[in-house]
Design a protein around this motif. Structure first.
Motif, PDB file in Angstrom:
ATOM      1  N   UNK A   1      47.056  34.918  41.574  1.00 50.73           N
ATOM      2  CA  UNK A   1      46.922  34.865  43.034  1.00 50.73           C
ATOM      3  C   UNK A   1      45.486  35.072  43.499  1.00 50.73           C
ATOM      4  N   UNK A   2      44.733  35.890  42.792  1.00 49.11           N
ATOM      5  CA  UNK A   2      43.378  36.215  43.242  1.00 49.11           C
ATOM      6  C   UNK A   2      42.310  35.627  42.330  1.00 49.11           C
ATOM      7  N   UNK A   3      42.655  34.592  41.548  1.00 46.19           N
ATOM      8  CA  UNK A   3      41.680  33.955  40.669  1.00 46.19           C
ATOM      9  C   UNK A   3      41.279  32.601  41.230  1.00 46.19           C
TER      10      UNK A   3
ATOM     11  N   UNK B   1      45.568  26.947  40.704  1.00 44.16           N
ATOM     12  CA  UNK B   1      45.680  27.795  41.893  1.00 44.16           C
ATOM     13  C   UNK B   1      44.900  27.196  43.056  1.00 44.16           C
ATOM     14  N   UNK B   2      43.677  26.769  42.780  1.00 45.06           N
ATOM     15  CA  UNK B   2      42.837  26.204  43.837  1.00 45.06           C
ATOM     16  C   UNK B   2      43.428  24.916  44.392  1.00 45.06           C
ATOM     17  N   UNK B   3      44.028  24.095  43.521  1.00 47.46           N
ATOM     18  CA  UNK B   3      44.612  22.845  43.991  1.00 47.46           C
ATOM     19  C   UNK B   3      45.744  23.098  44.975  1.00 47.46           C
ATOM     20  N   UNK B   4      46.606  24.056  44.660  1.00 48.14           N
ATOM     21  CA  UNK B   4      47.710  24.381  45.564  1.00 48.14           C
ATOM     22  C   UNK B   4      47.167  24.907  46.888  1.00 48.14           C
ATOM     23  N   UNK B   5      46.209  25.830  46.795  1.00 51.85           N
ATOM     24  CA  UNK B   5      45.637  26.424  47.997  1.00 51.85           C
ATOM     25  C   UNK B   5      44.950  25.376  48.867  1.00 51.85           C
TER      26      UNK B   5
ATOM     27  N   UNK C   1      50.823  30.584  51.988  1.00 51.50           N
ATOM     28  CA  UNK C   1      52.230  30.847  51.733  1.00 51.50           C
ATOM     29  C   UNK C   1      52.837  29.883  50.735  1.00 51.50           C
ATOM     30  N   UNK C   2      52.121  28.800  50.452  1.00 54.50           N
ATOM     31  CA  UNK C   2      52.672  27.795  49.544  1.00 54.50           C
ATOM     32  C   UNK C   2      52.720  28.300  48.111  1.00 54.50           C
ATOM     33  N   UNK C   3      51.706  29.087  47.724  1.00 55.66           N
ATOM     34  CA  UNK C   3      51.699  29.574  46.341  1.00 55.66           C
ATOM     35  C   UNK C   3      52.861  30.546  46.089  1.00 55.66           C
ATOM     36  N   UNK C   4      53.080  31.576  46.935  1.00 53.82           N
ATOM     37  CA  UNK C   4      54.274  32.408  46.733  1.00 53.82           C
ATOM     38  C   UNK C   4      55.572  31.602  46.793  1.00 53.82           C
ATOM     39  N   UNK C   5      55.628  30.636  47.722  1.00 53.05           N
ATOM     40  CA  UNK C   5      56.831  29.804  47.809  1.00 53.05           C
ATOM     41  C   UNK C   5      57.025  29.000  46.526  1.00 53.05           C
ATOM     42  N   UNK C   6      55.922  28.509  46.026  1.00 54.16           N
ATOM     43  CA  UNK C   6      55.983  27.736  44.796  1.00 54.16           C
ATOM     44  C   UNK C   6      56.461  28.602  43.633  1.00 54.16           C
ATOM     45  N   UNK C   7      55.947  29.831  43.542  1.00 51.77           N
ATOM     46  CA  UNK C   7      56.350  30.740  42.459  1.00 51.77           C
ATOM     47  C   UNK C   7      57.831  31.095  42.589  1.00 51.77           C
ATOM     48  N   UNK C   8      58.277  31.336  43.819  1.00 55.29           N
ATOM     49  CA  UNK C   8      59.697  31.622  44.019  1.00 55.29           C
ATOM     50  C   UNK C   8      60.565  30.453  43.555  1.00 55.29           C
TER      51      UNK C   8
END
Length: 756
Positions: A27-29, A34-38, A424-431
């Motif tokens: 999440x913090x890297x 990660x960057x693509x999703x963000x 919010x997409x990254x947490x949603x994606x992980x869920x």
């Protein structure tokens, strides 16, 4: 049975926990995935909720129209002409003028520069002395800058050549106050300055850099507002802050002028500009970069430099405005990609930053947001963990729906109401991943392989090829193979002149209008799009998946591309009667080539290289000489079905850089037209023309052209009439050229191209 069930649940929980902890760490890297999703989230938000643009900032555009004017000429313009542009703008009473460019060297059209050049050629010294007494172009521009008192020049940076080498490093005109010197390491870069010519730099109000680094996908989202460059001469014992010059960005310097401030103040999270007229506080991330919140591009923001120089601008569009001088000309290579679209003029980035500052409209991603995302992900993940252990599929589905909906709603609400970049997409994606794992643990790995293939080839090959390729993802490895392929090059003729009177938005729209149907034609016939080169396309067949009809499919594609281009021209003419029609030249060739993933381990693309590929490109260029739309290399005729098409042999041609001649053909139609009586009659007349031409019987060949033109009337198609007319116009000119050349009696009929 019960023990097996418990073991399955235990393994499932272990995987869920491992994925959750890994996600919290990621999440913090700055990992690529990660960057693509963000970036996808933030770009989507920017497009869905663009900033409302003001009309306070305008771009004076050194556009194609300005560069094509003979009285102005190509870039770089002489400095007196740039000085005249400055004077004209100030006659309109603009606020401040910023240059998104560097005047790094002396004007080579200046009298003293010309005199020095001529002296080396032995010109009359007395005349040279008179020329030397003329005023320097650089001094003319410097005087104009000094008189204007509102000019901010741009500067750039380059990689330092070695540790002891420094370029010209001008002293920054703006003082910088730092609240805590421990933060300055984030602002120091190992670069040299690419600065303005000293006499111009001396009289400018300010100088600001326009250096920017795009994200990994080539999109510009964040801009460094301050950059520290090491001084050439450093006194012993100087602190890190004292060892460097700190340059504000071009936009910060222009804002400093607007604020009427002498200094900028840098803290851990913002750049402050406080002045007699106005105050600005620009939020920065932990790397000292500013998030750009883009507005929708507006044609009204652009004013042609030609119109300014010729006093053709409504004074209300310029009076009191902030002016950026930049370019939308593709040839000057200041084209960038932003969340609002690709191929945007780079000067738009500066426009948006200044406009944000004037409105006080910012987007931010402070550290507290990142910590909040971690906590939310942890809580939701634990709930999913409990659901996987104790609840059924319905319970897990309910939790996943609530979690994803809540994350996306928080993302949108934070952005719209507070300008916060909540991912919010990254947490949603992980869920969602946790949900999929708990239902089918083996699904994720196979889907990732397929996603990798789709991402790499989805925009370049047909859906049927995609289906085959996803079954063999190992074909995406770096490397290649040699195989027979058919290559196609297509290029729009006279595209620069067509774009002459179009705005940047209209040019981009036009490119999309013709590239989309042409690309559809390629993929519909199982072709692979290699690359786009401005208005040109390169494609090939028989790779990555074998296609026994590769040459035939390439020919069908070329014919379909011409039909779609004709339809597009008809549609454009129905909308406006004065549009220039689009015509494409297409070259096709078959031969051995190297195909595969080429590049580096970090970034590669599927491509083709080889002599046969180069020859296809040369054939596309030769379509102009032969005045045909589609030119085919003779090797294509050895492939399945090509000899059944309507082909017209044109010449035996030797292209530049290639000793072996080839036979070239015009592709006129499909099998149905090839079977028509009109085409058969035309072939007979044309064969007689070629026989007379290669026998050097120029009079008979000229007479045969008349017979060929008479046979054209039987084709019954205006389009075919025009195609044949252009071909025989070419032969008329070629025969006139051949009459002037003495050939040997055993001349083989080969013509050597004079240009690529």
């Amino acid at each position: 049975m019960i023990s097996k069930l418990k073991r399955l649940i235990s393994i499932n929980n272990f995987i869920l926990i491992a994925v959750l902890l890994s996600a919290i760490y990621i999440q913090n890297t700055d990992s690529r995935a990660r960057s693509q999703i963000q970036n996808l989230v933030f770009d989507s938000l920017n497009r869905a909720y663009p900033r409302a643009a003001s009309d306070q900032v305008v771009i004076v555009d050194i556009d194609e129209r300005s560069l094509d004017r003979p009285e102005l000429g190509q870039w770089p313009w002489p400095r007196p002409l740039v000085a005249d542009l400055i004077s004209k703008l100030n006659d309109y009473k603009v606020n401040v003028i910023g240059f998104d460019m560097v005047f790094a060297e002396a004007d080579n059209t200046s009298p003293e520069q010309i005199a020095r050049s001529w002296r080396n050629n032995g010109e009359d010294e007395a005349m040279l002395q008179q020329i030397m007494r003329l005023e320097s172009h650089d001094k003319i521009m410097a005087k104009t800058i000094r008189a204007a008192e509102n000019i901010v020049l741009g500067l750039n940076f380059e990689e330092r050549r070695d540790t002891d080498s420094f370029g010209f490093t001008p002293r920054p005109k703006a003082a910088l106050d730092v609240t805590d010197e421990s933060i300055i390491q984030s602002y120091i870069y190992p670069f040299d300055t690419v600065a303005n010519y000293p006499i111009l730099s001396r009289f400018a109000y300010g100088e600001g850099h326009f250096y920017a680094i795009p994200d990994g996908d080539g999109i510009y989202r964040r801009i460094p507002m301050v950059m520290g460059i090491k001084k050439a001469n450093i006194r012993q014992g100087a602190s890190a802050f004292e060892q460097h010059f700190f340059y504000p960005s071009l936009t910060a310097e222009m804002l400093r002028f607007i604020a009427q401030s002498k200094a900028l103040s840098l803290s851990a999270d913002n750049l402050s500009i406080k002045g007699a007229a106005q105050d600005f506080t620009l939020p920065l991330d932990k790397k000292g970069q500013f998030y750009v919140w883009y507005a929708k591009p507006r044609a009204q923001s652009y004013i042609s430099a030609y119109d300014v120089l010729n006093n053709k601008v409504d004074p209300e569009r310029l009076e009191g405005k902030i002016v950026l001088i930049g370019t939308s000309a593709i040839g000057l290579k200041d084209i960038r990609s932003t969340p609002m679209g690709t191929n945007r003029p780079g000067v738009e980035v500066h426009l948006n930053i200044i406009d944000q500052a004037l409105q006080g409209a910012y987007i931010q991603r402070p550290d507290s947001i990142i910590y909040g995302e971690k906590i939310a992900l942890l809580v939701a993940g634990l709930l999913m963990f409990i659901a996987a252990s104790r609840l059924g599929l319905m319970g897990q589905t309910l939790i996943i729906c609530i979690g994803i909906s809540g994350a996306l709603m928080a993302t949108i609400y934070g952005y719209v109401q507070y300008g916060l970049l909540i991912d919010g997409a990254f947490p949603a994606f992980i869920l969602f991943i946790l949900y999929v794992i708990s239902v089918a643990m083996g699904y994720l790995s196979s889907e990732q392989d397929r996603r990798k293939v789709r991402d790499a080839f989805g925009h370049y090959i047909s859906p049927s090829y995609m289906k085959e390729l996803t079954q063999n993802p190992d074909k995406l490895a770096l490397g290649g193979e040699e195989k027979i392929i058919t290559t196609l090059f297509s290029d729009i003729r006279g595209f620069t002149s067509i774009c002459e009177d179009l705005t940047p938005d209209e040019i981009i729209s036009l490119m999309n209008d013709f590239l989309t149907p042409l690309s559809d034609s390629i993929m519909a016939r199982r072709g692979t799009i290699d690359k786009y080169m401005g208005d040109a396309i390169m494609a090939f067949w028989n790779a990555p998946i074998d296609d026994e009809n590769h040459a035939l499919n390439a020919c069908y594609t070329a014919l379909e591309m011409q039909r779609r281009l004709n339809a597009l021209n008809a549609e454009r003419e129905s909308q406006s009667s004065d549009v220039k029609p689009l015509r494409a030249g297409i070259g096709i060739n078959t031969g051995l080539a190297a195909v595969g993933n080429m590049g580096s381990q970090q970034r590669f693309a599927y491509s083709a290289l080889g002599d046969s590929v180069n020859l296809a490109s040369r054939l596309e260029m030769q379509t102009k000489q032969y005045q045909v739309d589609i030119l085919l290399g003779g090797d294509c005729l050895a492939q399945n079905g090509v000899d059944k098409l309507a082909l017209l042999e044109l010449d035996r041609l030797r292209v530049i850089g290639r000793a072996e001649p080839i036979v070239v053909y015009a592709l006129l139609g499909d099998e149905a037209y090839a079977a028509s009586a009109a085409y058969q009659k035309q072939q007979e007349c044309h064969a007689a023309l070629l026989q007379a031409y290669r026998a050097q019987d120029w009079d008979k060949a000229s007479d045969q052209i008349i017979h060929c033109l008479s046979a054209v009337s039987a084709t019954g198609s205006p389009i075919m009439h025009e195609a044949y007319r252009r071909i025989y116009d070419f032969y008329t000119k070629r025969i006139a050229e051949m009459r002037m050349i003495q050939h040997p009696k055993d001349w083989d009929g080969v013509y050597t191209a004079q240009a690529k």
